[in-house]
Design an enzyme around this catalytic site. Structure first.
Site, PDB file in Angstrom:
ATOM      1  N   GLY A 206      -0.220   4.462   3.638  1.00 19.41           N
ATOM      2  CA  GLY A 206       0.005   5.892   3.432  1.00 19.41           C
ATOM      3  C   GLY A 206      -0.580   6.358   2.124  1.00 19.41           C
ATOM      4  N   ASN A 207      -0.189   7.531   1.686  1.00 15.16           N
ATOM      5  CA  ASN A 207      -0.673   8.045   0.397  1.00 15.16           C
ATOM      6  C   ASN A 207       0.411   8.885  -0.263  1.00 15.16           C
ATOM      7  OD1 ASN A 207      -1.089  10.978   1.181  1.00 15.16           O
ATOM      8  ND2 ASN A 207      -2.320   9.932   2.721  1.00 15.16           N
ATOM      9  N   ARG A 208       0.113   9.377  -1.462  1.00 14.80           N
ATOM     10  CA  ARG A 208       1.148  10.012  -2.274  1.00 14.80           C
ATOM     11  C   ARG A 208       1.336  11.503  -2.026  1.00 14.80           C
ATOM     12  NH1 ARG A 208       2.234   6.423  -6.570  1.00 14.80           N
ATOM     13  NH2 ARG A 208       0.468   5.078  -7.087  1.00 14.80           N
ATOM     14  N   SER A 209       0.683  12.063  -1.046  1.00 11.13           N
ATOM     15  CA  SER A 209       0.779  13.516  -0.865  1.00 11.13           C
ATOM     16  C   SER A 209       2.209  13.935  -0.500  1.00 11.13           C
ATOM     17  CB  SER A 209      -0.185  13.965   0.238  1.00 11.13           C
ATOM     18  OG  SER A 209      -0.021  15.336   0.455  1.00 11.13           O
ATOM     19  N   ALA A 273      -3.659  15.083   3.198  1.00 14.82           N
ATOM     20  CA  ALA A 273      -4.390  13.882   2.803  1.00 14.82           C
ATOM     21  C   ALA A 273      -4.437  12.982   4.032  1.00 14.82           C
ATOM     22  CB  ALA A 273      -3.667  13.194   1.652  1.00 14.82           C
TER      23      ALA A 273
END
Ligand code: CTP
Length: 400
Positions: A206-209, A273
């Site tokens: 995943g990512n930090r958005s 993102a």
């Protein structure tokens, strides 16, 4: 401080408007509550009077020497009606004036925000649909109801949005120079959040958005009258008032939901993102530490923005986002300029990311690059402020 009239219709959601009233007064506004007679059966006069610190009546004949039916409307900076029942919408659409609130609606010359709440059948009835269209045509902001639990056990579309979200619309309307619905009649699709790609049933890439910027774009577009579909990837934020949220998890789901809605949209904003790569296969069972470090093989996902640009209808505005850290050779803004040229979208919102910058924070600073070469610098400020700049630029492309 603004002078606000809080009109309250006769629906069970009136109890939620006590919280809205509190939030309005705590935000420094001077609030006069004007309930209907039926609203007073749900929440009594004493509650409204105590919370607002002002006299409360549903009857234009009370204190008639002050001519309240004219003065309250004329003096207001904004009228918000929450909940607006089907009956109240019908009266307002037809210009009836048989109690204090409907009189106020005729004498007010300020922005009017109506927050409908009713059962799904009533909201979808052709009479209500026509009345809402009439009110919107006259420049009144009628917020789409939320979906969810209604009175009793049933659920569906018709629920009043949460007071925090109504407050956000009120503040945005007051903050805009003309309070105008300059996006009325426009359909916009926005993606927000960050996609997740499974490694096994419990782990993902995943990512930090946080989704905050995308949600701010959705909230601001709805407050300016647009019909908003928000394709939301793994975001834990309240649903903005008037916005239809379509939850997704993976890049593939996001792509399908955005592309299926894009053909009828006037603008598509890709604030999400989206994962560039995903594990080529997800393990069916949880991977065990004892089995050693897994070899996760990645494969590319589709580029949604590129797909949008390839099929976009005439006059549709496509907006991309780029979060850049810059590197040893190229500064972050230059990377943004190169990305705009590569992606072929109309606008690219570039922000610098890194420690403490942009992800999950309340504020954002950005430069919006236009494909015509214009660059708009947006200084650090609330994500809502950046969102309004983006809509100003999108609108400029529609009318320009
Ligand atoms: N985007 C997309 N589909 C993807 C990846 C990104 O639509 N599979 C969109 C994002 O929503 C954003 C824009 O493309 O609006 C730019 O995203 P970014 O990740 O910065 O672009 P990349 O092409 O992945 O650029 P790079 O990895 O070279 O920085």
């Amino acid at each position: 401080m603004s002078r606000i009239v809080l009109g309250v219709g006769g629906g069970i959601a009136a109890y939620k408007s006590c919280d809205l009233l509190r939030r309005l007064t705590e935000s420094g506004h001077d609030v006069r509550v004007v309930p209907t007679a039926t609203a007073l059966q749900f929440v009594g006069q004493a509650t409204w009077a105590a919370l607002s610190g002002q006299p409360v009546s549903a009857d234009p004949m009370d204190n008639v020497h002050e001519v309240p039916h004219v003065r309250i409307g004329q003096d207001a900076d904004l009228v918000v009606v929450a909940p607006a029942t089907a009956n109240l919408l019908a009266k307002a659409a037809n210009g009836l004036a048989d109690d204090l609130l409907t009189n106020v609606l005729l004498t007010a010359r300020c922005p009017i925000v109506m927050v409908p709440a009713m059962h799904t059948e009533m909201w979808e009835h052709p009479a209500t649909v026509d009345n809402v269209a009439t009110l919107r045509r006259r420049g009144i902001l009628v917020i789409e109801p939320a979906e969810g639990r209604l009175t009793g056990a049933d659920s569906g579309k018709g629920r009043m949005p949460e007071p925090t979200e109504i407050l956000s619309v009120v503040q945005q309307t007051l903050g805009r120079p003309d309070g105008g619905l300059d996006l009325a009649g426009k359909r916009v699709v926005i993606s927000a959040g960050g996609t997740r790609e499974s490694i096994d049933p419990v782990r993902f890439v995943g990512n930090r958005s946080s989704g905050r910027q995308g949600y701010a774009l959705a909230s601001s577009a709805a407050a300016r009258g647009a019909e908003v579909a928000l394709v939301s990837a793994n975001v834990d934020l309240p649903v903005p008032a008037g916005v239809t949220v379509i939850p997704v998890v993976t890049a593939d789901e996001l792509k399908n939901e955005v592309l299926s809605r894009a053909p009828s949209a006037d603008a598509v904003v890709m604030a999400a993102a989206v994962a560039d790569f995903r594990p080529s296969s997800a393990a069916e069972h949880k991977l065990k530490k004892g089995d050693g470090a897994p070899a996760v093989v990645l494969e590319p996902t589709d580029d949604v923005l590129a797909a949008l640009v390839a099929v976009r209808p005439d006059r549709q505005v496509v907006v991309g986002f780029a979060a850049e850290t810059g590197d040893d050779r190229t500064p972050w803004l230059e990377l943004g300029r190169q990305k705009l040229a590569r992606k072929g979208c109309d606008l690219l919102v570039v922000n610098q990311v890194g420690e403490g910058l942009a992800f999950g924070t309340e504020d954002n600073a950005a430069v919006v690059l236009d494909r015509d070469g214009t660059e708009t610098v947006v200084p650090s400020g609330p994500k809502l402020a950046l969102a309004h700049v983006v809509w100003d630029l999108v609108r400029g492309r529609w009318v320009g």
